[in-house]
Design a protein around this motif. Structure first.
Motif, short mmCIF file in Angstrom:
data_model
loop_
_atom_site.label_atom_id
_atom_site.label_comp_id
_atom_site.label_asym_id
_atom_site.label_seq_id
_atom_site.Cartn_x
_atom_site.Cartn_y
_atom_site.Cartn_z
N ALA A 149 -4.09 48.47 -30.23
CA ALA A 149 -4.09 47.22 -29.82
C ALA A 149 -3.43 46.35 -30.74
CB ALA A 149 -5.50 46.73 -29.15
N VAL A 150 -4.12 45.99 -32.06
CA VAL A 150 -3.50 45.37 -32.98
C VAL A 150 -2.10 45.40 -33.26
CG1 VAL A 150 -3.61 44.67 -35.48
CG2 VAL A 150 -6.00 44.80 -33.97
N ALA A 151 -1.65 46.80 -33.25
CA ALA A 151 -0.19 46.95 -33.64
C ALA A 151 0.80 46.39 -32.55
CB ALA A 151 0.05 48.34 -34.01
N LYS A 152 0.18 46.56 -31.14
CA LYS A 152 0.99 46.09 -30.15
C LYS A 152 0.89 44.45 -30.22
CE LYS A 152 0.50 49.96 -26.96
NZ LYS A 152 1.91 50.14 -26.64
N ASP A 190 -19.11 59.90 -20.53
CA ASP A 190 -18.28 59.69 -19.61
C ASP A 190 -18.00 58.13 -19.25
OD1 ASP A 190 -15.60 60.32 -18.50
OD2 ASP A 190 -16.30 60.72 -16.44
N CYS A 191 -18.31 57.52 -20.46
CA CYS A 191 -17.97 55.91 -20.24
C CYS A 191 -16.73 55.58 -20.48
CB CYS A 191 -19.01 55.18 -21.25
SG CYS A 191 -18.51 55.38 -22.84
N ALA A 192 -16.14 54.45 -20.61
CA ALA A 192 -14.77 53.71 -20.50
C ALA A 192 -14.86 52.60 -21.63
CB ALA A 192 -14.18 53.52 -19.10
N HIS A 193 -13.95 52.28 -22.22
CA HIS A 193 -13.71 51.23 -23.31
C HIS A 193 -12.41 50.55 -22.82
CE1 HIS A 193 -16.19 54.08 -25.90
NE2 HIS A 193 -16.88 53.62 -25.26
N PHE A 194 -12.54 48.92 -23.17
CA PHE A 194 -11.33 48.20 -23.14
C PHE A 194 -11.33 47.33 -24.46
CE2 PHE A 194 -9.61 43.89 -22.24
CZ PHE A 194 -8.61 44.25 -21.65
N PHE A 195 -10.10 47.38 -25.07
CA PHE A 195 -10.04 46.66 -26.29
C PHE A 195 -8.76 45.80 -26.14
CE2 PHE A 195 -11.73 50.70 -27.22
CZ PHE A 195 -12.56 50.57 -27.99
N LEU A 196 -8.75 44.56 -26.73
CA LEU A 196 -7.61 43.59 -26.60
C LEU A 196 -7.44 42.91 -27.87
CD1 LEU A 196 -5.84 41.72 -24.56
CD2 LEU A 196 -7.77 40.20 -24.63
N ALA A 197 -6.32 42.70 -28.32
CA ALA A 197 -6.07 41.97 -29.50
C ALA A 197 -4.93 40.89 -29.06
CB ALA A 197 -5.36 42.96 -30.67
N LEU A 198 -5.02 39.73 -29.70
CA LEU A 198 -4.23 38.52 -29.63
C LEU A 198 -3.63 38.21 -30.84
CD1 LEU A 198 -6.23 36.38 -27.16
CD2 LEU A 198 -4.43 37.82 -26.57
#
Length: 349
Positions: A98-101, A263-271
């Protein structure tokens, strides 16, 4: 409670994971994550989790894979398949991506499906802040909380964390479960025979309780009532629904049946603030200073920025070591011995 030096505790836990079949590097990564939570005063996400992690590895619901598989990658977004690996490993991978993107597109968003518990969510947003980014991380859990007026759990207490870098200071960090208290805190209270506040949980009949054992058979209460409930619903959307993974009752409990994948799920955001054309660093410095300099109320020494107390506790632990609750220490020792691990914690018999 005698304190354990950070490096000693990390080495002990790392040896436990290595003896469980994990390679040396990922063992140290996961151990470091758990110890870091204890250092910051978040024991619900610290060493107390080791026995459960080990049991799940032993029973096959957590794999010894070191990386997630990239299943979709389009410009600023991606989706990973966690392959039931330890969540710290896939979480680190996802936030790095996410950081690279964000450095390329200004924003990076990565979801992870078929994931496992990733420890403290603060870990991932701090990693983004260390790279100069604003970070967000979230996860879903099995249903633990009712809808307002409901008599059955429909949504997890779905942790949510955000962080922003501040020049010359520790990052501002918000890390919260969306229940009034994390389930791990209830488990610690039950292990120690302590009562809990009546605002934390209900019993199996939906009646608020101060008995942690009854609470474990009941439901957690959302932070802020309908506000916490609503946020938890939206975190399930960002994590499970958006990733194509499990959500709601599709997520299994961490302790219910350790042979069944979480079987959980994750979300990551980088600005990347540089992409927004402002003077982010200068304004963050001013913003943080204004809050820190707020006059304190009578009897209060000073006000703190979000995450500042945890950072101070971490610095103190670096000098004084980590103080483990007796029940956690005993469980850690028993787990180590069951695996034939030579204990690195001094002074135990």
């Amino acid at each position: 409670m005698d304190a354990v030096p950070i490096d000693v505790l990390t080495e002990t836990i790392s040896r436990i994971f290595t003896a469980s079949g994990l390679s040396e590097r990922p063992s140290r990564v996961v151990a470091g994550s758990l110890v870091d939570a204890d250092c910051r005063g978040i024991p619900s996400h610290g060493a107390m989790l080791v026995p459960m992690y080990v049991e799940r590895i032993r029973r096959g619901s957590v794999s010894t894979a070191q990386t997630a598989e990239v299943v979709a990658d389009l410009a600023a977004v991606a989706t990973l398949d966690g392959r039931n690996a330890l969540g710290q490993l896939t979480g680190d991978q996802a936030m790095r991506l996410a950081v690279a993107k964000s450095k390329e597109f200004g924003i990076g968003a990565v979801t992870v499906r078929h994931a496992f518990h990733f420890g403290g969510a603060f870990r991932y947003v701090l990693a983004a802040a260390e790279q100069g980014c604003v970070g967000l991380a979230a996860a879903n859990t099995r249903p633990l909380m009712p809808a307002p007026g409901g008599a059955a759990p429909v949504v997890g207490n779905n942790p949510l964390a955000l962080a922003a870098p501040v020049p010359g200071r520790a990052p501002i960090v918000l890390d919260m479960a969306l229940s009034e208290a994390a389930l791990g805190k209830v488990r610690i209270a039950a292990a120690e025979g302590r009562q809990i506040p009546a605002t934390w949980s209900t019993d199996a009949d939906g009646v608020p309780t101060t008995d942690p054992t009854a609470a474990l058979a009941g439901m957690l209460l959302p932070a802020g009532g309908p506000k916490g409930y609503g946020l938890a619903v939206m975190v399930d959307v960002l994590t499970g629904v958006l990733s194509g993974g499990a959500f709601g009752a599709g997520v299994s409990g961490l302790y219910a049946d350790t042979a069944v994948p979480n079987d959980c799920a994750h979300f990551f955001l980088a600005l990347d603030p540089a992409a927004f054309g402002g003077t982010f660093e200068e304004q963050m410095r001013t913003f943080a200073t204004n809050i820190a300099n707020t006059p304190a109320a009578p009897g209060i020494d000073r006000v703190y920025l979000p995450g500042e107390l945890e950072a101070l506790r971490h610095e103190k632990a670096r000098v004084e070591g980590v103080r483990l609750e007796p029940a956690v220490r005993s469980a850690l020792i028993d787990t180590a011995r069951s695996l034939g691990v030579e204990l690195a914690i001094g002074g135990v018999r």
